[in-house]
Design a protein around this motif. Structure first.
Motif, PDB file in Angstrom:
ATOM      1  N   GLU A 137       0.740  -1.190  -0.141  1.00  8.92           N
ATOM      2  CA  GLU A 137       0.053   0.132  -0.067  1.00  8.92           C
ATOM      3  C   GLU A 137       0.776   1.208  -0.086  1.00  8.92           C
ATOM      4  O   GLU A 137       0.627   2.282  -0.563  1.00  8.92           O
ATOM      5  CB  GLU A 137      -0.799   0.018   1.019  1.00  8.92           C
ATOM      6  CG  GLU A 137      -1.968   1.262   1.319  1.00  8.92           C
ATOM      7  CD  GLU A 137      -2.896   1.281   0.042  1.00  8.92           C
ATOM      8  OE1 GLU A 137      -3.220   2.206  -0.382  1.00  8.92           O
ATOM      9  OE2 GLU A 137      -3.066   0.255  -0.556  1.00  8.92           O
ATOM     10  N   ARG A 140       1.929   1.706  -3.497  1.00 14.66           N
ATOM     11  CA  ARG A 140       0.699   2.061  -4.296  1.00 14.66           C
ATOM     12  C   ARG A 140       0.620   3.489  -4.157  1.00 14.66           C
ATOM     13  O   ARG A 140       0.139   4.243  -5.093  1.00 14.66           O
ATOM     14  CB  ARG A 140      -0.210   1.291  -4.085  1.00 14.66           C
ATOM     15  CG  ARG A 140      -1.681   1.535  -4.834  1.00 14.66           C
ATOM     16  CD  ARG A 140      -2.773   0.268  -4.547  1.00 14.66           C
ATOM     17  NE  ARG A 140      -2.571  -1.093  -4.762  1.00 14.66           N
ATOM     18  CZ  ARG A 140      -2.255  -1.969  -3.867  1.00 14.66           C
ATOM     19  NH1 ARG A 140      -2.201  -1.816  -2.689  1.00 14.66           N
ATOM     20  NH2 ARG A 140      -1.718  -3.191  -4.585  1.00 14.66           N
ATOM     21  N   ARG A 141       0.720   4.158  -2.933  1.00 15.63           N
ATOM     22  CA  ARG A 141       0.490   5.363  -2.716  1.00 15.63           C
ATOM     23  C   ARG A 141       1.508   6.612  -2.988  1.00 15.63           C
ATOM     24  O   ARG A 141       1.469   7.584  -2.542  1.00 15.63           O
ATOM     25  CB  ARG A 141      -0.016   5.596  -1.290  1.00 15.63           C
ATOM     26  CG  ARG A 141      -1.233   4.865  -1.010  1.00 15.63           C
ATOM     27  CD  ARG A 141      -1.572   5.025   0.593  1.00 15.63           C
ATOM     28  NE  ARG A 141      -1.525   5.987   1.025  1.00 15.63           N
ATOM     29  CZ  ARG A 141      -1.220   6.287   2.544  1.00 15.63           C
ATOM     30  NH1 ARG A 141      -1.647   5.132   3.415  1.00 15.63           N
ATOM     31  NH2 ARG A 141      -1.141   7.447   3.284  1.00 15.63           N
ATOM     32  N   THR A 155      -0.997  -8.163  -4.458  1.00 17.11           N
ATOM     33  CA  THR A 155      -0.307  -7.045  -5.108  1.00 17.11           C
ATOM     34  C   THR A 155      -0.861  -6.521  -6.193  1.00 17.11           C
ATOM     35  O   THR A 155      -0.096  -6.086  -7.068  1.00 17.11           O
ATOM     36  CB  THR A 155       1.176  -7.430  -5.255  1.00 17.11           C
ATOM     37  OG1 THR A 155       1.322  -8.536  -6.129  1.00 17.11           O
ATOM     38  CG2 THR A 155       1.755  -7.744  -4.102  1.00 17.11           C
ATOM     39  N   LEU A 158       0.378  -3.771  -8.992  1.00 13.94           N
ATOM     40  CA  LEU A 158       1.777  -3.422  -8.897  1.00 13.94           C
ATOM     41  C   LEU A 158       2.615  -4.628  -9.567  1.00 13.94           C
ATOM     42  O   LEU A 158       2.003  -5.466 -10.046  1.00 13.94           O
ATOM     43  CB  LEU A 158       1.959  -3.247  -7.208  1.00 13.94           C
ATOM     44  CG  LEU A 158       1.382  -2.362  -6.449  1.00 13.94           C
ATOM     45  CD1 LEU A 158       1.786  -2.562  -5.105  1.00 13.94           C
ATOM     46  CD2 LEU A 158       2.009  -0.990  -6.874  1.00 13.94           C
ATOM     47  N   SER A 277       6.122  -0.098  -8.239  1.00 13.42           N
ATOM     48  CA  SER A 277       5.031   0.605  -9.045  1.00 13.42           C
ATOM     49  C   SER A 277       5.431   0.577 -10.540  1.00 13.42           C
ATOM     50  O   SER A 277       6.480   0.305 -10.972  1.00 13.42           O
ATOM     51  CB  SER A 277       4.501   1.883  -8.670  1.00 13.42           C
ATOM     52  OG  SER A 277       5.772   2.778  -8.922  1.00 13.42           O
TER      53      SER A 277
END
Length: 299
Positions: A137, A140-141, A155, A158, A277
């Motif tokens: 996370e 992802r952010r 996941t 990603l 990412s």
């Protein structure tokens, strides 16, 4: 100017306090800070002791700022805002003409297994930021460039590179249990013993993976929720409250009252993976190769 004890106050305590004040709830604040609730509570009590004031009125499910707490919050907000501005400016500076990497390391493995990799990265990267939390996370952010995670793990969205490092799970038992005297264990022989285990929502993929192996091995444990912190978990095992399963690297930990023993279910393991990412995938090709080489060398 005469220095007071507060000049040595860790600014992280002020940051923790501000987040708790915003949430009015210790659990939600801990989730925002990516830490467990008990250490956050200890940090808040430590800050209260250092300041000599009570910051919150504690209710059953919530917290309310005291008058002193509101005053402290008003005082520190400009400081925290200035800190954010400073870090942003330094980050922009670091991105001009220098290389940087923000990487998370899963705590599913004993942290010593990453020592060589951290040393190599520190020599290769001018600005290295390491977080002891391999969270997809955070990648992802955009909070992390990459994370070493424990597989299986969801996941989606990603890039995931499974690595060569793979460790069997071993049993951590109270020393006073008769089973701790055996060289190897079968899971089904532990059916009458309580097992410290995590809730499914923390990692559904790994939970389902292990439960399927448990079922095929005839293992039906009576599960009790495990503490998030390994030192607390090991302390409770040492007291005889239950057993748990750890990756093999944790056997390097010498904890009085805890015995590590291998188990015969060969399919019960945890694997390391690297998450990036899609935007960072090409830029981090060098990292993928380096981590994979380190994983092959230490697996």
């Amino acid at each position: 100017m005469t220095s007071s004890p507060l000049h040595a106050l860790d600014i992280r305590l002020l940051r923790y306090f501000a987040v708790v004040a915003e949430e009015n709830n210790m659990r939600r604040a801990a989730e925002r800070l990516y830490m467990s609730q008990p250490p956050l509570s200890r940090h808040i009590r430590q800050l209260e002791e250092r300041l000599g004031v009570t910051l919150f009125v504690r209710h059953t499910k919530a917290l309310t700022l005291t008058a002193e707490g509101r005053q402290v919050l008003a005082i520190i907000r400009p400081l925290l805002a200035k800190q954010d501005e400073t870090y942003d400016a330094l980050s922009r500076l670091a991105q001009v003409g220098t290389s940087s990497l923000r990487i998370g390391l899963t705590t599913a493995f004993e942290q010593g297994v990453f020592a060589t990799l951290e040393t190599v990265l520190a020599a290769q990267v001018e600005t290295l930021y390491v977080v002891r939390h391999g969270s997809p996370e955070l990648v992802r952010r955009g909070k992390l460039d990459a994370a070493l995670v424990a597989l299986p793990l969801e996941t989606s969205g990603l890039n995931l590179m499974p690595l060569s490092r793979q460790e069997p799970l071993i049993a951590a038992l109270p020393e006073q249990w008769p089973e701790s005297k055996q060289d190897r264990l079968m899971l089904r022989a532990l059916n009458d013993r309580p097992l410290f285990w995590f809730k499914r929502e923390r990692n559904p993929a790994f939970f389902d993976f292990t439960r399927d192996i448990f079922r095929r091995a005839g293992y039906l444990p009576a599960c009790i929720e495990e503490p998030l912190e390994h030192d607390v978990l090991l302390a409770r095992i040492a007291r005889g409250e239950g057993l748990s399963l750890f990756p093999e690297s944790f056997a390097a930990i010498q904890r009085q009252g805890v015995i590590f023993r291998p188990i015969d279910e060969a399919a019960l393991y945890v694997q390391c993976g690297l998450v990036t990412s899609p935007e960072n995938a090409a830029r981090l090709d060098w990292l993928v190769n380096m981590v994979q080489a380190d994983s092959r060398g230490t697996s």
